[in-house]
Design an enzyme around this catalytic site. Structure first.
Site, PDB file in Angstrom:
ATOM      1  N   LYS A  81      -0.473  -2.891  -1.047  1.00  0.00           N
ATOM      2  CA  LYS A  81      -1.484  -2.256  -0.205  1.00  0.00           C
ATOM      3  C   LYS A  81      -2.686  -1.772  -1.014  1.00  0.00           C
ATOM      4  CE  LYS A  81       0.658   2.367  -0.036  1.00  0.00           C
ATOM      5  NZ  LYS A  81      -0.408   3.116  -0.725  1.00  0.00           N
ATOM      6  N   ASP A  82      -2.539  -1.692  -2.351  1.00  0.00           N
ATOM      7  CA  ASP A  82      -3.632  -1.243  -3.210  1.00  0.00           C
ATOM      8  C   ASP A  82      -4.479  -2.391  -3.751  1.00  0.00           C
ATOM      9  OD1 ASP A  82      -2.804   1.412  -2.972  1.00  0.00           O
ATOM     10  OD2 ASP A  82      -1.524   1.298  -4.757  1.00  0.00           O
ATOM     11  N   SER A 127      -5.009   8.777   4.132  1.00  0.00           N
ATOM     12  CA  SER A 127      -5.420   7.480   4.677  1.00  0.00           C
ATOM     13  C   SER A 127      -6.275   7.613   5.929  1.00  0.00           C
ATOM     14  CB  SER A 127      -4.147   6.675   5.005  1.00  0.00           C
ATOM     15  OG  SER A 127      -4.410   5.645   5.916  1.00  0.00           O
ATOM     16  N   LEU A 128      -7.430   6.946   5.944  1.00  0.00           N
ATOM     17  CA  LEU A 128      -8.270   6.902   7.146  1.00  0.00           C
ATOM     18  C   LEU A 128      -7.581   6.119   8.264  1.00  0.00           C
ATOM     19  CD1 LEU A 128     -11.825   6.262   5.650  1.00  0.00           C
ATOM     20  CD2 LEU A 128     -10.794   8.440   6.326  1.00  0.00           C
ATOM     21  N   ARG A 129      -6.797   5.107   7.897  1.00  0.00           N
ATOM     22  CA  ARG A 129      -6.046   4.329   8.886  1.00  0.00           C
ATOM     23  C   ARG A 129      -5.064   5.227   9.632  1.00  0.00           C
ATOM     24  NH1 ARG A 129      -0.984   2.890   8.627  1.00  0.00           N
ATOM     25  NH2 ARG A 129      -0.897   3.537   6.440  1.00  0.00           N
ATOM     26  N   ARG A 130      -4.306   6.027   8.884  1.00  0.00           N
ATOM     27  CA  ARG A 130      -3.360   6.934   9.530  1.00  0.00           C
ATOM     28  C   ARG A 130      -4.098   7.989  10.334  1.00  0.00           C
ATOM     29  NH1 ARG A 130      -0.387   7.367   3.898  1.00  0.00           N
ATOM     30  NH2 ARG A 130       1.026   5.587   4.021  1.00  0.00           N
ATOM     31  N   ARG A 147      -3.946  14.167  -1.734  1.00  0.00           N
ATOM     32  CA  ARG A 147      -3.879  13.138  -2.772  1.00  0.00           C
ATOM     33  C   ARG A 147      -2.813  13.500  -3.795  1.00  0.00           C
ATOM     34  NH1 ARG A 147      -8.199  10.641  -4.715  1.00  0.00           N
ATOM     35  NH2 ARG A 147      -6.596   9.545  -5.902  1.00  0.00           N
ATOM     36  N   GLY A 148      -2.559  12.543  -4.688  1.00  0.00           N
ATOM     37  CA  GLY A 148      -1.610  12.790  -5.768  1.00  0.00           C
ATOM     38  C   GLY A 148      -0.277  12.093  -5.535  1.00  0.00           C
ATOM     39  N   THR A 152       3.462  16.025  -5.923  1.00  0.00           N
ATOM     40  CA  THR A 152       2.258  16.829  -5.700  1.00  0.00           C
ATOM     41  C   THR A 152       2.024  17.055  -4.214  1.00  0.00           C
ATOM     42  OG1 THR A 152       1.260  15.945  -7.720  1.00  0.00           O
ATOM     43  CG2 THR A 152      -0.233  16.936  -6.106  1.00  0.00           C
ATOM     44  N   ARG A 153       2.199  16.006  -3.425  1.00  0.00           N
ATOM     45  CA  ARG A 153       1.946  16.118  -1.984  1.00  0.00           C
ATOM     46  C   ARG A 153       2.971  17.032  -1.312  1.00  0.00           C
ATOM     47  NH1 ARG A 153      -0.192  10.134  -0.012  1.00  0.00           N
ATOM     48  NH2 ARG A 153      -0.982   9.491  -2.041  1.00  0.00           N
ATOM     49  N   CYS A 240      -9.329  -1.399   1.246  1.00  0.00           N
ATOM     50  CA  CYS A 240      -8.037  -0.732   1.370  1.00  0.00           C
ATOM     51  C   CYS A 240      -8.150   0.631   2.048  1.00  0.00           C
ATOM     52  CB  CYS A 240      -7.413  -0.557  -0.020  1.00  0.00           C
ATOM     53  SG  CYS A 240      -7.212  -2.088  -0.939  1.00  0.00           S
TER      54      CYS A 240
END
Length: 309
Positions: A81-82, A127-130, A147-148, A152-153, A240
């Site tokens: 996906k990246d 994610s903008l998609r989510r 992020r991270g 971290t999240r 992406c």
């Protein structure tokens, strides 16, 4: 003994994936030695800015690709996906590994399922998609960029008292944290990112030795499905980080490709699907993209790009 050098990002998940590839290759090729080297990418260095604001041309792949071309490493292991849909000249995706669950999941330290989240729930996602699809599902959600790495999240979710965070199922499962998942998002609610759930192996297109070595862990279902998804994304000229989703589902020799384009706020979502022969995966992706373009996708994506500038 010939040594094959495997490059990867230095995150916990990326290292897990690279070591999994290393172990699988060792099983099939005992006459080679394999070594994993980790490399920090631009996307790993900039953690205080939303991905979409940085730009997405190889955020998590470029540094690895330079080292392949410079022959410092023989191959790179990526989350598919990246990987941008246009690769540097001379490089190819030589194998895509068996796909883990490609969907998205909710992780909530408060134990919520998606349908049970309270009004105005605080939800984290990078994610903008989510984001777009979640707002379509529940416009009352308060969405925060997060992020991270996974640790971290998870820590940020608790520290900032989010009601939950949305993550890729594959990463959570691979790190052995399946018990932290409180809900699996249906594809009707959230169509996955292109390539989500699969590990891709990038190498020099003329390196026939490495291509032979990695072919043994290629999964044809993943390869065909993601080929269609990437053709869909490429035709839309989406990156992406743009709110585009796609999923190729296999059934023997045929494939059904689902595709989606969304506005940032989820108020407009175009969604369609196409079924055809898996041997025509690339064409299926382009045809489905054309359908969404005819339905108005270009205007949506132009508005998204303008908003992100």
């Amino acid at each position: 003994m010939r040594e094959i050098v495997i490059g990867t990002r230095d995150s916990a998940l990326a290292l897990w994936q690279a070591r999994w590839v290393e172990q699988e290759l060792k099983k099939h090729w005992p006459e080679y030695s394999f070594r994993v080297v980790d490399i920090k990418t631009k996307g790993d260095k900039i953690l205080d800015v939303a991905l979409a604001k940085i730009g997405d041309k190889g955020l998590f792949t470029k540094e690895l690709e330079v080292k392949i071309l410079d022959r410092e490493i023989d191959l790179a292991v990526h989350s598919m996906k990246d990987v941008p849909t246009m690769l540097p000249e001379g490089l190819i995706i030589g194998a895509m590994c068996r796909r883990e669950d490609p969907g998205d999941v909710l992780v909530s330290h408060k134990g919520y399922r998606l349908a049970d989240l309270p009004p105005g729930a605080k939800v984290g996602t990078s994610s903008l998609r989510r984001r777009a699809q979640l707002l379509r599902y529940r416009p009352d959600f308060q969405l925060y960029d997060i992020r991270g790495n996974l640790n971290t999240r998870l820590a940020k979710m608790e520290k900032e008292d989010f009601d939950g965070i949305i993550l890729a199922a594959a990463g959570v499962k691979r790190l052995g944290w399946t018990e932290k998942i409180t809900d699996y998002l249906s594809y009707d609610v959230c169509l996955p990112a292109v390539g989500q759930g699969s590990i891709g192996i990038e190498c020099r297109g003329d390196d026939l030795e490495v291509l032979k070595i990695i072919r043994v862990i290629n999964d044809q279902d993943a390869f065909d499905g993601i080929t269609a998804e990437r053709a869909f994304l490429r035709k839309l000229e989406g990156g992406c980080q743009i709110p585009i989703g796609a999923l190729g589902e296999m059934e023997q020799e045929s494939m059904t490709l689902h595709g989606l384009v969304a506005s940032l706020d989820g108020s407009t979502i175009l969604r369609d699907k196409i079924t055809g022969l898996r041997s025509e995966a690339d064409q299926l992706g382009r045809t489905l993209a054309d359908r969404l373009i005819d339905a108005g996708a270009e205007k949506i994506l132009a508005d998204v790009r303008e908003a992100l500038e």
